[in-house]
Write a protein that holds these residues in place. Structure first.
Motif, short mmCIF file in Angstrom:
data_model
loop_
_atom_site.label_atom_id
_atom_site.label_comp_id
_atom_site.label_asym_id
_atom_site.label_seq_id
_atom_site.Cartn_x
_atom_site.Cartn_y
_atom_site.Cartn_z
N LYS A 127 0.83 -1.21 0.00
CA LYS A 127 0.00 0.00 0.00
C LYS A 127 0.86 1.26 0.00
CE LYS A 127 -2.28 1.57 3.66
NZ LYS A 127 -3.25 1.77 4.74
N ARG A 128 1.90 1.26 0.83
CA ARG A 128 2.77 2.44 0.89
C ARG A 128 3.51 2.65 -0.43
NH1 ARG A 128 5.65 2.48 6.88
NH2 ARG A 128 3.80 3.12 8.06
N LYS A 129 3.92 1.58 -1.06
CA LYS A 129 4.60 1.70 -2.35
C LYS A 129 3.66 2.29 -3.39
CE LYS A 129 7.30 -1.00 -5.66
NZ LYS A 129 7.83 -2.35 -6.01
N GLU A 130 2.42 1.84 -3.39
CA GLU A 130 1.43 2.37 -4.33
C GLU A 130 1.15 3.85 -4.06
OE1 GLU A 130 -1.82 -0.27 -3.77
OE2 GLU A 130 -1.03 -1.79 -5.16
N GLN A 131 1.04 4.21 -2.77
CA GLN A 131 0.80 5.60 -2.41
C GLN A 131 1.97 6.49 -2.83
OE1 GLN A 131 0.09 5.27 1.81
NE2 GLN A 131 -2.13 5.14 1.56
N GLN A 132 3.19 6.00 -2.65
CA GLN A 132 4.37 6.76 -3.06
C GLN A 132 4.33 7.01 -4.56
OE1 GLN A 132 7.01 7.68 -1.01
NE2 GLN A 132 8.83 7.84 -2.29
N ALA A 133 4.04 5.97 -5.33
CA ALA A 133 4.00 6.11 -6.79
C ALA A 133 2.90 7.08 -7.21
CB ALA A 133 3.76 4.74 -7.44
N THR A 134 1.74 7.01 -6.55
CA THR A 134 0.64 7.91 -6.89
C THR A 134 1.00 9.36 -6.59
OG1 THR A 134 -1.00 6.18 -6.44
CG2 THR A 134 -1.79 8.46 -6.44
N LYS A 135 1.61 9.59 -5.44
CA LYS A 135 2.00 10.96 -5.09
C LYS A 135 3.02 11.51 -6.07
CE LYS A 135 1.01 11.14 -0.12
NZ LYS A 135 1.56 11.39 1.22
N GLU A 136 4.00 10.69 -6.43
CA GLU A 136 5.01 11.16 -7.37
C GLU A 136 4.39 11.44 -8.73
OE1 GLU A 136 8.07 8.21 -7.25
OE2 GLU A 136 8.98 9.02 -5.42
N HIS A 137 3.46 10.61 -9.14
CA HIS A 137 2.75 10.84 -10.40
C HIS A 137 2.01 12.18 -10.38
CE1 HIS A 137 -0.12 10.41 -13.68
NE2 HIS A 137 -1.09 10.56 -12.79
N LEU A 138 1.31 12.45 -9.29
CA LEU A 138 0.57 13.70 -9.18
C LEU A 138 1.50 14.91 -9.17
CD1 LEU A 138 -2.07 12.62 -6.52
CD2 LEU A 138 -2.53 13.16 -8.90
N LEU A 139 2.60 14.82 -8.45
CA LEU A 139 3.57 15.92 -8.41
C LEU A 139 4.12 16.21 -9.80
CD1 LEU A 139 5.53 15.09 -5.15
CD2 LEU A 139 4.34 17.24 -5.60
N ARG A 140 4.51 15.17 -10.52
CA ARG A 140 5.07 15.37 -11.85
C ARG A 140 4.03 15.92 -12.82
NH1 ARG A 140 7.65 9.45 -11.14
NH2 ARG A 140 9.52 10.06 -10.01
N SER A 141 2.82 15.43 -12.69
CA SER A 141 1.76 15.90 -13.58
C SER A 141 1.51 17.40 -13.40
CB SER A 141 0.46 15.13 -13.31
OG SER A 141 0.62 13.76 -13.60
N ILE A 142 1.54 17.87 -12.15
CA ILE A 142 1.20 19.26 -11.86
C ILE A 142 2.41 20.18 -11.99
CG2 ILE A 142 0.50 20.82 -10.00
CD1 ILE A 142 -1.54 18.66 -9.16
N LEU A 143 3.50 19.86 -11.30
CA LEU A 143 4.66 20.77 -11.30
C LEU A 143 5.40 20.77 -12.62
CD1 LEU A 143 6.15 20.25 -7.71
CD2 LEU A 143 4.63 22.05 -8.52
N ALA A 205 7.21 13.62 12.25
CA ALA A 205 6.99 12.18 12.04
C ALA A 205 6.27 11.89 10.73
CB ALA A 205 6.19 11.60 13.20
N ASP A 206 5.63 12.89 10.13
CA ASP A 206 4.86 12.67 8.91
C ASP A 206 5.62 13.11 7.66
OD1 ASP A 206 2.67 11.62 10.23
OD2 ASP A 206 1.83 13.59 10.65
N ALA A 207 6.94 13.18 7.73
CA ALA A 207 7.73 13.59 6.57
C ALA A 207 7.74 12.49 5.52
CB ALA A 207 9.16 13.92 7.01
N LYS A 208 7.60 12.89 4.25
CA LYS A 208 7.69 11.98 3.11
C LYS A 208 8.56 12.65 2.06
CE LYS A 208 4.62 8.83 4.49
NZ LYS A 208 4.38 9.43 5.82
N LEU A 209 9.48 11.89 1.47
CA LEU A 209 10.34 12.43 0.43
C LEU A 209 10.01 11.74 -0.88
CD1 LEU A 209 12.63 14.48 0.00
CD2 LEU A 209 14.25 12.61 0.27
N LEU A 210 9.74 12.53 -1.91
CA LEU A 210 9.29 12.01 -3.20
C LEU A 210 10.23 12.49 -4.30
CD1 LEU A 210 5.74 13.19 -2.35
CD2 LEU A 210 6.29 10.78 -2.56
N ILE A 211 10.46 11.63 -5.28
CA ILE A 211 11.36 11.97 -6.39
C ILE A 211 10.56 12.67 -7.49
CG2 ILE A 211 12.93 11.07 -8.13
CD1 ILE A 211 13.47 8.72 -6.26
#
Length: 503
Positions: A127-143, A205-211
């Motif tokens: 689940k966490r791997k899927e969430q990471q991929a989704t967040k990175e996809h959204l960031l790339r799509s927008i930024l 504690a809620d830090a997340k780093l995305l590529i």
């Protein structure tokens, strides 16, 4: 990576026993809270946001089924396991419709607890791997402005939940003082990633780093009054000290303000004067320029949204490959394949791990004529186009319609009158269109999906209970036990009784 557990159990001895066992024996889990009633459990779930809840079925004020139903109704993204006695299991299994992943039957051994928590951790890791991929996809799509619409923006805001977003840029991956090579990129990226995340986690504690790109990361921090910015200086010092690499960081803004994020990011990149990007080793500049030219050409066609123009481009290249000298044609194919791999990495299109360059060269070297080379390139482009289409569909509002349909099926799969028409009416789509769209998005027919769901629920019961197979058949919505056994064996290659023996 550790998962967090909330224990909701009204028996103090059993609750303390679970807590002690997890702390002593389960390295992957940490207990962050406990509650004696369902109502207290609900409040703790909202406050602590655990990854997993272990909840008893019998509790005062609010029982486990009611708590499970409330979690489901409020769409809390939490795994939960029901603790129950055998005599209550038929009642407890109703929690399956609310998303219960499994059951812990009292009395239970250490092996029972360990096994079920190991299974939960595997589910959490996926689940966490899927969430990471989704967040990175959204960031790339927008930024990076690959794709933008209201549906995408809403999903972005919901997923990041008013986090602070920081842009971290690597100003030079290969400083003169270090003997790094281009092949060291992923090792360097991994090192920088872990240094920054470790220091940021010490602040929040809620830090997340995305590529975001090969030379840019996005750090997501929960908006907290107690969060400081000392991690920035400490991270810059640590990366410089350990790797000899310089990094720069700026606050983009809060995730709820997408226009501000885009504006700050664009302004920063336009005024960035420090050398960025990844230099190529000496002697590879011509190849690098060729790959970059292809990447820019393909990306411009993707951004324009002209699907036919992209197909025409691939077709034109394929025709050229067919008439060029074989060596020149192979170089052309290599450049295009490397460019498509780089685009796939930026957009997150990979459905599997990409092949190393050495493997790619070996594969192309084994192609003996222009016809084989052209066909190989055609297959590569077809695979890329298919993955690109799936990526685009993530932002398509109709994809959410399929998720709504799946959610409805999860809640109503036991209904005797469940039909594609009933689901279509619920999500306001034409039944015929929904049927076609459902098959396209899931790869299964509506009937096939419902059948598979029922069989998965049956597996849980076979693994955790002594219920008769005829009883399980009725519980998951099959009327005939012979038919149930036949369908089960067709799907899983073993009969229900054989499955139970091995699990």
């Amino acid at each position: 990576m550790k998962g967090t557990v909330l224990i909701v159990e009204d028996q103090p001895n059993f609750r303390e026993g679970l807590k002690f066992f997890i702390s002593q024996s389960m390295a992957n889990w940490t207990v962050i809270g406990e509650a004696e009633t369902g109502e207290e459990g609900w409040n703790k779930a909202v406050e602590l946001k655990p990854d997993l809840i272990l909840m008893d079925i019998h509790m005062p004020v609010m029982n486990g089924i009611e708590l499970a139903e409330r979690i489901h109704r409020h769409n809390l993204d939490i795994l939960f396991i029901i603790i129950t006695g055998f005599q209550d299991f038929q009642y407890a299994q109703s929690a399956i419709r609310y998303g219960a992943m499994d059951f812990l039957l009292k009395p239970c051994s250490d092996e029972d607890i360990s096994g079920i928590l190991d299974s939960a951790f595997k589910r959490l890791r996926v689940k966490r791997k899927e969430q990471q991929a989704t967040k990175e996809h959204l960031l790339r799509s927008i930024l990076l402005k690959y794709q933008r619409n209201q549906e995408l923006a809403s999903h972005f805001i919901q997923l990041f939940q008013s986090s602070q977003l920081w842009l971290i840029t690597i100003t030079d991956y290969f400083p003169a003082a270090k003997n790094y090579r281009a092949d060291d990129l992923y090792v360097l990226q991994y090192g920088i990633y872990n240094i920054i995340l470790e220091l940021a986690l010490s602040e929040d504690a809620d830090a997340k780093l995305l590529i975001l790109k090969e030379d840019q990361f996005i750090l997501s921090l929960s908006s907290s009054e107690h969060t400081t910015e000392s991690w920035r200086e400490n991270a810059a010092i640590a990366v410089r000290e350990y790797l000899g690499i310089e990094i720069d960081s700026i606050l983009l803004g809060t995730s709820s303000n997408i226009p501000q994020l885009m504006s700050v990011y664009t302004d920063y990149c336009e005024h960035l004067t420090l050398p960025t990007g990844i230099p190529q080793p000496e002697g590879k500049s011509n190849k690098h320029q060729a790959v970059e030219a292809v990447k820019n050409e393909v990306m411009s066609l993707i951004i324009s949204g002209d699907h036919l123009a992209l197909q025409d481009y691939f077709e034109k290249v394929g025709q050229q490959v067919g008439i060029l000298h074989l060596t020149e044609g192979k170089l052309n194919v290599i450049n295009h394949t490397l460019a498509l791999d780089q685009i796939s990495e930026v957009l997150g299109l990979f459905s599997h791990q990409s092949k190393p360059v050495e493997v790619l060269l070996q594969m192309i070297d084994q192609l003996h004529n222009n016809g084989e080379l052209r066909n190989w390139f055609k297959d590569t482009c077809r695979d890329f186009t298919a993955r690109l289409e799936r990526w685009k569909q993530q932002a398509n509002p109709y994809v959410n319609s399929i998720q709504q349909a799946i959610d409805y099926i999860e809640e109503h799969y036991l209904d005797n009158d469940l039909s594609i028409k009933q689901v279509a009416e619920c999500i306001h789509l034409n039944p015929s269109y929904l049927s076609t769209l459902f098959k396209k998005e899931t790869g299964e027919t509506f009937t096939g999906y419902v059948t598979r769901l029922k069989l998965q629920k049956a597996q849980v019961l076979l693994r955790n209970t002594d219920m008769k197979i005829s009883e399980i058949c009725q519980t998951v919505g099959f009327d005939d036990s012979t038919y149930f056994s036949s369908v089960f064996k067709k799907h899983f290659q073993v009969s229900p009784s054989e499955f139970r023996q091995h699990h």
